[in-house]
Design an enzyme around this catalytic site. Structure first.
Site, short mmCIF file in Angstrom:
data_model
loop_
_atom_site.label_atom_id
_atom_site.label_comp_id
_atom_site.label_asym_id
_atom_site.label_seq_id
_atom_site.Cartn_x
_atom_site.Cartn_y
_atom_site.Cartn_z
CB ALA A 516 26.44 34.45 -17.64
CE LYS A 624 37.81 38.78 -29.50
NZ LYS A 624 38.91 37.97 -30.10
CD GLU A 696 15.95 35.38 -22.45
OE1 GLU A 696 15.28 34.43 -22.84
OE2 GLU A 696 15.94 35.74 -21.26
#
Lengths: 735, 166
Positions: A516, A624, A696
């Site tokens: 991301a 979300k 992670e």
């Protein structure tokens, strides 16, 4: 090309000035309707023009030895069999990671090793043929026990992310300190167990290969596949638009190489899916670990020393080392520090990356030891951690880019009702069930890797994002559109995101929680160029222009983007690269994990009743999807705490529980409702868009919170993971 | 032999070794039904046969003469979603999406079992079953999700079934 290297913070993005209101919003997944209707096509489901052939991998029933012969006559005689390929020198022995796997089937170096492929006109015929092949092995004794070979261990490989680190004399610190903890914790082998197996369709056109597969970092997979096949990189195209889970495991399976070899030989497309049992032995595992934790503290709870020394295993080819202490290095303040790793070579499938290499298993040990130390000191585990919070990186002295650990602990304590926890174990009982609460810190180093993207604003006012970035369930399709939507002032339905194709600009791929941050930054940077052009055409400075709902507003004018674009699309490239900020700042994401567990006083069964994760992971791009990724990691923590273990048969070197019926991943009934809170802090030192890794981080510490809660519930401390009921029961008092 | 899939009759001549799953995916192009383990252990291949949920990998296609089979494609399309499909999107009851068709088909079958009053391991009363979060979790445990969207899946099913979540 908007090219930015993180040698300094980015001066400010159009995205930051955006008013579209899509960034951060808890929007539904863009590709949701395709996934819930079964119309999203995963690699193996690619519709092949022409007649496709099916391959089934042939494997050897031994862990170590010389192959004395491969008898294929019976297999070749079966109906619908096209070929039995066992004589190609390129046959990979197992899955690859950052370089090709060792090739050649003259020797066996791990159980169930791939030695070839049976190809037929149907899946059923290919499977029958593969099973009919007899692989004759002169079996040699193998080494399967990590600690039995500790005297033959080596140190960290030269190219390992982590080398041994020592500061001060830990033996002296342990000898002199008022309170010490010196314990060994063990974790077993783990597997990824993605729901979709490694599977590929290979199609040749002339000397060019197109591979439809399930791979998570395409810019790495492409050269590795090309090298394995002995062809040039530019002769390989890989497409992975949908990936049924990766978790570190989907780098390049033997299915891909063998589908390409078979398709080349037969002159027709070939598809191969690995069988579930083949995955257990031919895709790298997470190593077993043996972790010695040493903590020394003053009577009033100040840590004097932290030591985390691990033994891990690896297959014969070496390479990767599980960096067990990765999260421990900068977590707590203490003048004396000692972190080391020993690697034992076993005759097993390679060890490699599984979700959060290092922290996922390292925190199980360190955070259990911290709980033990807090108890030895008579301190609350949260207060003890806060007391040892460093102001700067305790290893390097570098400032933290952001550091939200204490805030996460405090916020979580309040939200979870930590004050109700009894400090003394075994005090809360409901019938047969003993109830306890546990806490753990969460930490995951933050990474940024090179990533490129192309953004096109078309004459119809639609934007198109293109990169070979992947979406392995992490939400890339959605968040990249949100970033561009905020920067360009476009609603989500006017943005198309095209991913997972090596013909597109090379993106970060999915791994190491860098996806991301890296791919997102490249998209935001590409948008900078487009916004600059739009501003120029508006006759305004970019900072003075507002983009919203497909219009540019500056001065007293409101102009549709389509009009500003004109006849020729605006095309921009963005590229992010890591720079000196990685060294100037100590970068990690942080969190606090809380668990409430019930332990059955009669059977020792442990059930998680509720969990809360509080995370500081920079900017949250989609509330979300971020929550979903967080609960997923927390549930992996439940698995590591209570059930996940690949059990190795010490006689033959095979995992005895080599399927999903016996290797237990958490199921619905194992999982209670979970809560997640984010303490959002935009980390502009980390990357232009200020996000940090989340996938992670959320596994980190989750298991230790569960096992610390087990101790609080029943007073039984188990240091051999997972905490199955037999281990807990052994410590419970006689009824 | 013949069977009905999603309302349409199909004449097929499957290999006698072929599972219903492989016939759906490889011969009829219905790839919405997923192969996760091929051993009945993960639930990704769940379809409805004569209204009951089964693992399509554990049954041979030749055993289904005249059966009425419903797959995810027959439940709803991307344009016309079944209420459970819509709820999975709303509650983010998935990540990679690979187990999702199986979860949804399993939920359809499961809710029908509850409507018929079949108790489960966690039912407090064998005569009257009240659907709540624990019942849903218990009854959906044959469908693994490695992304671990479990709480969201239960939320989605609970909403459609009008069940209490807690």
């Amino acid at each position: 090309m908007s090219d930015f290297t993180m040698n300094a913070d980015h001066p400010g993005l159009a995205m930051d000035r955006g008013v579209q209101g899509v960034l951060g919003a808890g929007l539904d997944r863009s590709e949701g309707a395709l996934k819930v209707s079964g119309t999203a096509r995963y690699g193996y489901e690619h519709l092949v023009e022409g007649e496709v052939a099916y391959g089934y991998l042939i494997t050897a029933p031994a862990a170590k030895g010389k192959v004395t012969g491969i008898d294929t006559d019976a297999a070749r005689a079966l109906p619908d069999v096209l070929d039995i390929i066992v004589d190609d020198p390129r046959i990979p022995r197992q899955a690859a990671a950052f370089g090709p796997a060792h090739a050649g089937n003259d020797e066996i170096d791990h159980w169930d090793q791939v030695v070839g492929v049976a190809v037929a006109t149907s899946f059923e015929a290919a499977r029958a043929a593969a099973k009919a092949v007899r692989v004759h092995v002169a079996i040699e004794p193998g080494h399967f026990d990590t600690m039995a070979d500790i005297d033959k261990a080596s140190g960290p490989p030269k190219d390992s992310r982590l080398q041994d680190i020592a500061k001060g004399d830990i033996d002296a610190a342990m000898a002199q300190a008022a309170v010490t903890i010196d314990q060994v914790y063990t974790t077993p082998n783990h597997v990824h167990a993605a729901m979709e197996p490694h599977a590929s369709v290979a199609i040749w056109e002339g000397d060019s290969l197109t591979l439809h597969s399930s791979l998570q970092i395409l810019k790495v997979a492409r050269p590795v596949l090309a090298k394995a096949l002995g062809i040039a990189d530019d002769k390989v195209r890989i497409l992975s638009p949908y990936i049924g889970g990766g978790f570190g495991g989907k780098m390049l399976g033997p299915d891909a190489v063998l589908a390409a070899i078979a398709a080349q030989k037969l002159g027709r497309p070939v598809k191969i899916a690995m069988a579930r049992r083949q995955l257990f032995h031919n895709v790298y595992r997470r190593t077993d670990t043996n972790q010695r934790i040493r903590l020394a503290a003053t009577e009033d709870g100040k840590l004097l020393a932290v030591g985390h020394d691990s033994v891990v295993s690896q297959g014969p080819d070496g390479g990767f080392m599980e960096p067990v202490a990765l999260g421990s290095i900068s977590l707590y303040d203490a003048p004396v520090r000692h972190f080391s790793h020993k690697v034992v070579t076993l005759d097993m499938v390679m060890a490699g990356a599984v979700r959060a290499p290092g922290e996922a298993v390292g925190t199980l040990a360190l955070e259990t030891a911290m709980d033990e130390m807090a108890e030895a000191l008579g301190r609350d585990p949260i207060d003890f951690r806060k007391l040892n919070e460093p102001k700067v990186d305790p290893m390097t002295g570098a400032p933290f880019s952001t550091r939200g650990l204490v805030a996460c602990l405090d916020r979580g304590a309040e939200a979870f009702g930590w004050a109700k926890r009894s400090a003394q174990p075994g005090q809360v009982r409901e019938g047969e069930w003993l109830i306890g609460m546990g806490v753990s810190a969460a930490v995951r180093i933050n990474l940024l890797v090179d990533s490129e993207a192309r953004v096109t604003l078309s004459p119809d006012g639609r934007a198109r994002i293109e990169t070979d970035m992947t979406d392995i369930g992490t939400g890339s399709y959605t968040i990249l559109a949100q970033i561009a939507g905020e920067a360009l002032g476009l609603p989500m339905e006017r943005i198309d995101v095209i991913l997972g194709d090596t013909d597109l600009p090379p993106g970060a791929g999915s791994g190491g929680s860098f996806g991301a941050a890296s791919a997102g930054s490249s998209v935001a940077l590409a948008c900078e160029d487009i916004v600059a052009t739009l501003a120029e055409r508006m006759g305004a400075k970019a900072q003075d222009m507002t983009l919203k709902d497909g219009h540019a507003v500056a001065g007293n004018r409101r102009v549709p983007l389509a009009e500003l674009v004109g006849d020729a699309p605006l095309v921009a490239m963005g590229k992010i690269s890591q720079g000196s900020n990685a060294r100037t700042f100590s970068q990690a994401a942080h969190g606090a994990q809380f668990a409430e567990v019930a332990v059955n006083a009669v059977t020792g069964e442990a059930r998680v009743r509720r969990m809360l994760g509080v995370f500081e992971a920079g900017r949250i791009l989609n509330a979300k999807l971020a929550r979903s990724q967080a609960i997923g990691g927390m549930i992996w923590g439940i698995g590591y705490a209570l059930m996940e273990e690949a059990v190795l048969d010490q006689r033959h070197g095979q995992f005895v529980n080599q399927d999903l019926g016996e290797y237990h991943v958490p199921s619905h009934a194992d999982v209670p409702p979970l809560d997640v809170l984010f303490l959002e802090e935009i980390d502009t030192h980390a990357n232009p868009i200020g996000v940090k890794g989340l996938g992670e981080l959320s596994i980190s510490g989750a298991g230790a919170a569960v096992t610390n809660a087990i101790y609080n519930a029943c007073g039984v401390r188990v240091r051999d993971f997972p905490l199955t009921l037999d281990k807990i029961l052994a410590g419970l008092p006689e009824m | 032999m013949h069977f009905t899939i999603n309302g349409a009759t199909h004449a097929v001549e499957p290999d006698i070794r072929a599972s219903l799953l492989d016939v759906l995916r490889e011969h009829l192009g219905l790839t919405g039904t997923k192969k996760g383990c091929d051993h009945g252990q993960c639930g990704a291949c769940t379809v409805l046969v004569n209204g009951r949920r089964i693992n399509a990998c554990l049954t041979l296609a030749v055993m289904h003469q005249d059966d009425d089979i419903l797959t995810i494609e027959g439940l709803g399309s991307a344009e016309h979603l079944h209420p459970l499909q819509a709820a999975f999107i709303k509650h983010d009851g998935y990540q990679c999406g690979y187990c999702t068709p199986g979860q949804i088909c399993s939920a359809v079958g499961m809710l029908d079992e509850v409507a018929k009053g079949w108790p489960s391991h966690v039912s407090a009363d064998l005569e009257t079953v009240t659907l709540d979060g624990a019942e849903i979790s218990e009854r959906m445990s044959g469908n693994l999700c490695r992304c671990s969207a479990y709480p969201n899946i239960v939320d989605a099913i609970a909403e459609v079934a009008g069940a209490e979540r807690a």
